[in-house]
Design a protein around this motif. Structure first.
Motif, PDB file in Angstrom:
ATOM      1  N   SER A   1       0.835  -1.205   0.000  1.00  0.00           N
ATOM      2  CA  SER A   1       0.000   0.000   0.000  1.00  0.00           C
ATOM      3  C   SER A   1       0.866   1.250   0.000  1.00  0.00           C
ATOM      4  O   SER A   1       1.931   1.298   0.612  1.00  0.00           O
ATOM      5  N   SER A   2       0.387   2.260  -0.718  1.00  0.00           N
ATOM      6  CA  SER A   2       1.101   3.531  -0.812  1.00  0.00           C
ATOM      7  C   SER A   2       0.075   4.641  -0.991  1.00  0.00           C
ATOM      8  O   SER A   2      -1.140   4.401  -0.968  1.00  0.00           O
ATOM      9  N   THR A   3       0.569   5.839  -1.207  1.00  0.00           N
ATOM     10  CA  THR A   3      -0.325   6.969  -1.456  1.00  0.00           C
ATOM     11  C   THR A   3      -1.268   6.691  -2.614  1.00  0.00           C
ATOM     12  O   THR A   3      -2.432   7.119  -2.605  1.00  0.00           O
ATOM     13  N   TRP A   4      -0.782   5.940  -3.608  1.00  0.00           N
ATOM     14  CA  TRP A   4      -1.542   5.785  -4.847  1.00  0.00           C
ATOM     15  C   TRP A   4      -2.405   4.536  -4.904  1.00  0.00           C
ATOM     16  O   TRP A   4      -3.281   4.439  -5.771  1.00  0.00           O
ATOM     17  N   THR A   5      -2.179   3.566  -4.048  1.00  0.00           N
ATOM     18  CA  THR A   5      -2.951   2.325  -4.173  1.00  0.00           C
ATOM     19  C   THR A   5      -4.453   2.499  -3.923  1.00  0.00           C
ATOM     20  O   THR A   5      -5.246   1.825  -4.592  1.00  0.00           O
ATOM     21  N   PRO A   6      -4.900   3.375  -3.011  1.00  0.00           N
ATOM     22  CA  PRO A   6      -6.354   3.510  -2.871  1.00  0.00           C
ATOM     23  C   PRO A   6      -7.042   4.007  -4.143  1.00  0.00           C
ATOM     24  O   PRO A   6      -8.095   3.487  -4.528  1.00  0.00           O
ATOM     25  N   VAL A   7      -6.442   5.009  -4.817  1.00  0.00           N
ATOM     26  CA  VAL A   7      -7.099   5.548  -6.012  1.00  0.00           C
ATOM     27  C   VAL A   7      -6.912   4.636  -7.218  1.00  0.00           C
ATOM     28  O   VAL A   7      -7.827   4.478  -8.036  1.00  0.00           O
ATOM     29  N   THR A   8      -5.738   4.013  -7.358  1.00  0.00           N
ATOM     30  CA  THR A   8      -5.578   3.070  -8.465  1.00  0.00           C
ATOM     31  C   THR A   8      -6.391   1.803  -8.204  1.00  0.00           C
ATOM     32  O   THR A   8      -6.827   1.130  -9.144  1.00  0.00           O
ATOM     33  N   GLY A   9      -6.602   1.488  -6.921  1.00  0.00           N
ATOM     34  CA  GLY A   9      -7.479   0.369  -6.594  1.00  0.00           C
ATOM     35  C   GLY A   9      -8.909   0.639  -7.038  1.00  0.00           C
ATOM     36  O   GLY A   9      -9.602  -0.253  -7.534  1.00  0.00           O
ATOM     37  N   ILE A  10      -9.357   1.880  -6.857  1.00  0.00           N
ATOM     38  CA  ILE A  10     -10.694   2.253  -7.333  1.00  0.00           C
ATOM     39  C   ILE A  10     -10.761   2.136  -8.854  1.00  0.00           C
ATOM     40  O   ILE A  10     -11.741   1.636  -9.415  1.00  0.00           O
ATOM     41  N   ALA A  11      -9.705   2.584  -9.526  1.00  0.00           N
ATOM     42  CA  ALA A  11      -9.667   2.469 -10.990  1.00  0.00           C
ATOM     43  C   ALA A  11      -9.679   1.016 -11.432  1.00  0.00           C
ATOM     44  O   ALA A  11     -10.238   0.675 -12.486  1.00  0.00           O
ATOM     45  N   SER A  12      -9.081   0.140 -10.631  1.00  0.00           N
ATOM     46  CA  SER A  12      -9.029  -1.278 -10.997  1.00  0.00           C
ATOM     47  C   SER A  12     -10.410  -1.913 -11.022  1.00  0.00           C
ATOM     48  O   SER A  12     -10.600  -2.966 -11.636  1.00  0.00           O
ATOM     49  N   PHE A  13     -11.373  -1.272 -10.365  1.00  0.00           N
ATOM     50  CA  PHE A  13     -12.741  -1.786 -10.413  1.00  0.00           C
ATOM     51  C   PHE A  13     -13.259  -1.771 -11.846  1.00  0.00           C
ATOM     52  O   PHE A  13     -14.083  -2.611 -12.229  1.00  0.00           O
ATOM     53  N   LEU A  14     -12.754  -0.820 -12.658  1.00  0.00           N
ATOM     54  CA  LEU A  14     -13.164  -0.718 -14.057  1.00  0.00           C
ATOM     55  C   LEU A  14     -12.123  -1.293 -15.014  1.00  0.00           C
ATOM     56  O   LEU A  14     -12.482  -1.854 -16.053  1.00  0.00           O
ATOM     57  N   LEU A  15     -10.842  -1.146 -14.662  1.00  0.00           N
ATOM     58  CA  LEU A  15      -9.773  -1.519 -15.589  1.00  0.00           C
ATOM     59  C   LEU A  15      -9.154  -2.880 -15.308  1.00  0.00           C
ATOM     60  O   LEU A  15      -8.405  -3.391 -16.140  1.00  0.00           O
ATOM     61  N   GLY A  16      -9.425  -3.437 -14.135  1.00  0.00           N
ATOM     62  CA  GLY A  16      -8.855  -4.736 -13.814  1.00  0.00           C
ATOM     63  C   GLY A  16      -7.594  -4.635 -12.990  1.00  0.00           C
ATOM     64  O   GLY A  16      -7.137  -3.548 -12.617  1.00  0.00           O
ATOM     65  N   VAL A  17      -6.991  -5.784 -12.722  1.00  0.00           N
ATOM     66  CA  VAL A  17      -5.884  -5.884 -11.787  1.00  0.00           C
ATOM     67  C   VAL A  17      -4.666  -5.088 -12.230  1.00  0.00           C
ATOM     68  O   VAL A  17      -3.892  -4.603 -11.400  1.00  0.00           O
ATOM     69  N   ASP A  18      -4.472  -4.910 -13.528  1.00  0.00           N
ATOM     70  CA  ASP A  18      -3.287  -4.202 -14.007  1.00  0.00           C
ATOM     71  C   ASP A  18      -3.291  -2.726 -13.623  1.00  0.00           C
ATOM     72  O   ASP A  18      -2.246  -2.071 -13.671  1.00  0.00           O
ATOM     73  N   ALA A  19      -4.445  -2.186 -13.254  1.00  0.00           N
ATOM     74  CA  ALA A  19      -4.514  -0.765 -12.895  1.00  0.00           C
ATOM     75  C   ALA A  19      -3.953  -0.497 -11.506  1.00  0.00           C
ATOM     76  O   ALA A  19      -3.510   0.620 -11.222  1.00  0.00           O
ATOM     77  N   LEU A  20      -3.970  -1.496 -10.627  1.00  0.00           N
ATOM     78  CA  LEU A  20      -3.480  -1.291  -9.262  1.00  0.00           C
ATOM     79  C   LEU A  20      -1.982  -1.050  -9.281  1.00  0.00           C
ATOM     80  O   LEU A  20      -1.212  -1.867  -9.781  1.00  0.00           O
ATOM     81  N   SER A  21      -1.568   0.084  -8.726  1.00  0.00           N
ATOM     82  CA  SER A  21      -0.154   0.444  -8.754  1.00  0.00           C
ATOM     83  C   SER A  21       0.203   1.227  -7.506  1.00  0.00           C
ATOM     84  O   SER A  21      -0.583   2.043  -7.017  1.00  0.00           O
TER      85      SER A  21
END
Length: 204
Positions: A69-89
């Motif tokens: 987890s980092s500053t960006w994982t919560p928002v990229t995690g939200i994006a992964s709901f639409l884009l899939g696992v590759d969006a989590l960063s």
């Protein structure tokens, strides 16, 4: 003259008593919607700021191997709901971050309208700050249990959003969202109420 004057005084007092006892007219639905949108976005800003900070400090493993987890994982995690696992960063990924923030604030606004409508239904058009904060907190916990724990986790497999940060941080985040929503909505409703949503008797 005296009789006429007394009659006029009685009529005026009767009108004042009626004005005081008559219920205030309901706010237009568009006013409640407008307040809810603004309060939802404000509360959403508090929520995501907390979540990003907590995720960065915690540095706990996410559901994806090798990503903590980092500053960006919560928002990229939200994006992964639409884009899939590759969006989590865990690093700066502008596209996923922008999409995640857009989705987050859109949901915050929509749920803010629902929460404000519930607040008005429970406490009326001029809720006090304490009652609004308590009702908002309850609403935030409702969102955590129903929206996050039931709806999101049942749709998404693996739980990319929920596991993008330590699970306990989402409970705090939704509680903070609810409290912020209640307080901001109460303030805006008070201001709108002072702007003319009081009973005004009409002359025949």
């Amino acid at each position: 003259m005296t009789t006429a004057g007394n009659t006029a005084t009685l009529d005026r007092r009767a009108g004042e008593d009626y004005a005081e006892s008559a219920p205030a007219p309901a706010m237009p639905a568009r006013t409640v919607v407008g307040v809810g949108l603004r309060a939802g976005v404000a509360a959403g800003a508090v929520m995501i700021a907390w979540e990003m900070t907590a995720a960065e400090i915690a540095r706990e493993p996410t559901v994806v191997a090798g990503i903590v987890s980092s500053t960006w994982t919560p928002v990229t995690g939200i994006a992964s709901f639409l884009l899939g696992v590759d969006a989590l960063s865990a690093s700066l990924a502008p596209g996923a971050i922008v999409l995640g923030l857009l989705v987050h604030f859109a949901m915050s606004a929509v749920l803010g309208v629902a929460g404000t409508a519930a607040l008005v239904w429970v406490l009326g058009y001029r809720p006090g700050p304490v009652g609004a904060a308590l009702c908002g907190f309850a609403y935030g916990l409702f969102l955590e249990v129903v929206v996050m724990n039931i709806v999101v986790t049942s749709i998404q497999d693996p739980d990319l959003v929920y596991r993008a940060a330590p699970e306990w941080t989402w409970w705090v985040a939704h509680g903070a969202y609810g409290i912020g929503l209640g307080l901001v909505a109460a303030l805006l409703l008070q201001r709108r109420g002072e702007g003319g949503f009081t009973f005004q008797p009409t002359s025949e």
